[in-house]
Each structure stands twice: as C-alpha cells, then as structure tokens.
Write an enzyme that holds these catalytic residues in place. Structure first.
Site, PDB file in Angstrom:
ATOM      1  N   ARG A 203      33.837  26.741  -4.342  1.00 37.44           N
ATOM      2  CA  ARG A 203      34.969  25.858  -4.676  1.00 37.44           C
ATOM      3  C   ARG A 203      34.792  25.185  -6.031  1.00 37.44           C
ATOM      4  NH1 ARG A 203      33.809  24.160   0.538  1.00 37.44           N
ATOM      5  NH2 ARG A 203      32.839  22.278  -0.331  1.00 37.44           N
TER       6      ARG A 203
ATOM      7  N   SER B 232      23.242  20.726  -3.930  1.00 35.36           N
ATOM      8  CA  SER B 232      23.908  21.717  -3.077  1.00 35.36           C
ATOM      9  C   SER B 232      23.112  23.016  -2.988  1.00 35.36           C
ATOM     10  CB  SER B 232      25.310  22.015  -3.616  1.00 35.36           C
ATOM     11  OG  SER B 232      26.135  20.877  -3.553  1.00 35.36           O
ATOM     12  N   ASP B 233      23.289  23.707  -1.847  1.00 35.58           N
ATOM     13  CA  ASP B 233      22.634  25.001  -1.673  1.00 35.58           C
ATOM     14  C   ASP B 233      23.577  26.128  -2.099  1.00 35.58           C
ATOM     15  OD1 ASP B 233      24.448  24.897   0.363  1.00 35.58           O
ATOM     16  OD2 ASP B 233      23.011  25.156   1.988  1.00 35.58           O
TER      17      ASP B 233
ATOM     18  N   GLU C 152      25.527  29.657  -0.907  1.00 41.26           N
ATOM     19  CA  GLU C 152      25.995  30.438   0.236  1.00 41.26           C
ATOM     20  C   GLU C 152      26.768  31.644  -0.277  1.00 41.26           C
ATOM     21  OE1 GLU C 152      26.947  27.174   3.618  1.00 41.26           O
ATOM     22  OE2 GLU C 152      27.954  26.857   1.696  1.00 41.26           O
TER      23      GLU C 152
ATOM     24  N   GLU D 141      18.209  33.875   5.096  1.00 50.19           N
ATOM     25  CA  GLU D 141      18.268  32.467   4.722  1.00 50.19           C
ATOM     26  C   GLU D 141      16.857  32.025   4.360  1.00 50.19           C
ATOM     27  OE1 GLU D 141      20.387  28.353   6.363  1.00 50.19           O
ATOM     28  OE2 GLU D 141      20.305  30.148   7.617  1.00 50.19           O
TER      29      GLU D 141
ATOM     30  N   LYS E  80      17.758  26.338  -1.753  1.00 50.56           N
ATOM     31  CA  LYS E  80      17.962  27.121  -0.532  1.00 50.56           C
ATOM     32  C   LYS E  80      19.155  28.056  -0.705  1.00 50.56           C
ATOM     33  CE  LYS E  80      19.343  26.431   4.306  1.00 50.56           C
ATOM     34  NZ  LYS E  80      20.725  26.931   4.104  1.00 50.56           N
TER      35      LYS E  80
ATOM     36  N   GLU F 182      21.599  31.129   1.511  1.00 53.13           N
ATOM     37  CA  GLU F 182      21.980  31.893   2.703  1.00 53.13           C
ATOM     38  C   GLU F 182      22.887  33.031   2.257  1.00 53.13           C
ATOM     39  OE1 GLU F 182      24.375  31.402   6.959  1.00 53.13           O
ATOM     40  OE2 GLU F 182      24.003  29.650   5.688  1.00 53.13           O
TER      41      GLU F 182
ATOM     42  N   GLU G  57      36.102  16.562  28.750  1.00 56.72           N
ATOM     43  CA  GLU G  57      34.709  16.374  29.162  1.00 56.72           C
ATOM     44  C   GLU G  57      34.122  15.098  28.566  1.00 56.72           C
ATOM     45  OE1 GLU G  57      30.442  18.708  28.752  1.00 56.72           O
ATOM     46  OE2 GLU G  57      32.311  19.852  28.764  1.00 56.72           O
TER      47      GLU G  57
ATOM     48  N   LYS H 161      32.461  11.533  30.226  1.00 56.17           N
ATOM     49  CA  LYS H 161      31.175  10.953  29.827  1.00 56.17           C
ATOM     50  C   LYS H 161      31.305   9.469  29.510  1.00 56.17           C
ATOM     51  CE  LYS H 161      29.185  15.253  27.968  1.00 56.17           C
ATOM     52  NZ  LYS H 161      28.111  15.387  28.968  1.00 56.17           N
TER      53      LYS H 161
ATOM     54  N   THR I 264      34.232  19.708   3.365  1.00 55.54           N
ATOM     55  CA  THR I 264      32.826  19.736   3.770  1.00 55.54           C
ATOM     56  C   THR I 264      32.682  18.972   5.071  1.00 55.54           C
ATOM     57  OG1 THR I 264      32.189  17.656   2.679  1.00 55.54           O
ATOM     58  CG2 THR I 264      32.118  19.670   1.330  1.00 55.54           C
TER      59      THR I 264
END
Length: 253
Positions: free
Chosen positions: A42, A49-50, A52, A67, A74, A76, A145, A149, A187
């Site tokens: 983007r 930031s990593d 991808e 990864e 990092k 992926e 659900e 709880k 994000t």
C-alpha cells in the site's frame, strides 16, 4: 536478534527484488506472478514494518510458505497455485475485513499474464449473499457466544477476564461492520478507529469502542452495561437490515 530495526522503504524494496530474483531462479517458468501486499504494497509502511509477498504458481495444488527473520527484519512469502489463490480470494469468513485487504492493494513485482489483476477482480466480485451469510454466521458463532460469556461473568465471575473479552467483542463488532459495508481495514492496529467512522453502526458500538480505545477497562459494571447495550443494538440493526439468523427449536441433524 535485536530487531526489528528501522529501515527505509527503499531498503525493503531492494530486499523484495532480491527475493523475486531468487524465486525466479529457483522455480523458473512455474512462477506466474509475484506481488507485495500489506503496508509495503500500500506504500504506507512504517520504519519497523515487515515484508509480505505472494507468489502465484502454475503447479496444481501448490500451497506453501516461507517465513523468516534475519534478526533485523522479517519476511513472509506465500506460494499458491492460481486455483487455490482464486478460491481463497472468493471466500468470505468472519475475519474477511482483516484477511482480504491483501487482494485489494497488491503491488506487482512480476506478472507475466495479468494474474494479480485476476485475483483482485475475483476478490472484488464476491456476491452480496456471501457477505450476508457471513454476517449471520458471525452473529451466531461469535457474538452470541460472547454474550453468554459476559452474562456468566456478571453472575459468577471472574471479572478479570472481562477486559480482554470486551476487546474481543469490539473486534467482532468491527468485523460485522466491515462485512456489512464490504470494506477491508487498513491494518489490525486501525480496525476500531476505522470501524467507528463507518455509517449506520449498531447502537452502542461506538460507546463500547471508546472503552477499548482509551484503555478504560477496569470498571466491570460499566463494561457489562456497554456490552448489553451493544448486543441490544445488534438485535435492532440486524432486523433492520434483514440479517435473519436461523433459529432451530430442534436438533437440526
């Protein structure tokens, strides 16, 4: 391992092109397309930031990923056949507003036949009924659900779980809103701030999000009241928009 470290966009893109060349060297003609997604795709990546990336493969049933980290940054890289990727792009689950943004902001690095555009068009062309069904499923499988709880907490505790449950409910509400408007959030960090800016929110949602976004999660009674108000708001909102949840008085199988 002292990372992630500060990097510029130019430094990340240099790594991307190195990875692209490695992919092409290793897989050759089996590679149909390579793209970058996420904040880097983007062009909104931050200093930490990593990276991808997605790779469209011609091999049938190809579905694997790598990864790794260098200790400083990092990466992926997802490898999928065109059929598998198109199938995933056409699916709508409860977390679609978070998972499928990747298909709307792919930065092509290598694309020999317009495959990434095909992925984009597939994600863009999902039928309205598919979103309708996903919304109904989310209400039953998650929000109903969660209501059980927090009502149990009101009766028997422990209230120590209530703050994290409130965060989960706010996030589920954001998914509900994202599915209704068919929008993907930028994000995970901006989900709630973007969700409350949408029109036609269920009553009580904005108030609930204010607790979460401000970190004011210590007053159990206020949280429980806000959760109930939001749940009541969902009932009215779903009825108004025709999201009919199937109710079975008998075991359905």
């Amino acid at each position: 391992m002292n990372g992630p470290i500060i990097m510029t966009r130019e430094e990340r893109m240099k790594i991307v092109h190195e990875i692209k060349e490695r992919i092409l060297d290793k897989y050759g003609d089996d590679v149909k397309a390579i793209g970058v997604y996420g904040s880097l795709g983007r062009q909104t990546d931050g200093p930490y930031s990593d990276i991808e990336m997605m790779c469209v493969m011609s091999t049938e049933e190809a579905e694997f990923s790598h990864e790794w980290t260098t200790g400083e940054w990092k990466v992926e890289v997802n490898f999928d056949s065109e059929e598998i990727l198109l199938d995933y792009a056409s699916q709508v689950e409860s977390d679609w507003p978070l998972t499928h943004g990747q298909f709307f902001s792919i930065l092509p690095i290598y694309d020999s036949g317009g495959y990434l555009e095909k992925v984009y068009q597939t994600a863009k062309s999902v039928e309205a009924q598919t979103f309708h069904d996903a919304i109904c499923a989310l209400i039953v499988e998650e929000l109903f659900e969660y209501a059980g709880k927090w009502r149990n907490i009101r009766v028997q505790g422990p209230t120590t779980f209530l703050p994290s449950l409130t965060v989960q409910v706010a996030m589920a509400g954001a998914m509900l809103i994202g599915l209704h408007h068919r929008i993907c959030y930028t994000t995970s960090a901006s989900v709630l701030t973007e969700a409350v800016k949408q029109s036609d929110l269920p009553s009580g949602y904005d108030h609930l999000c204010q607790f979460v976004m401000s970190g004011q999660l210590s007053d159990s009674e206020k949280l429980l009241e806000s959760l109930e108000n939001f749940w009541n708001g969902i009932q009215e909102w779903t009825e108004r928009h025709g999201y009919i949840v199937d109710v079975s008085k008998r075991i359905p199988f």
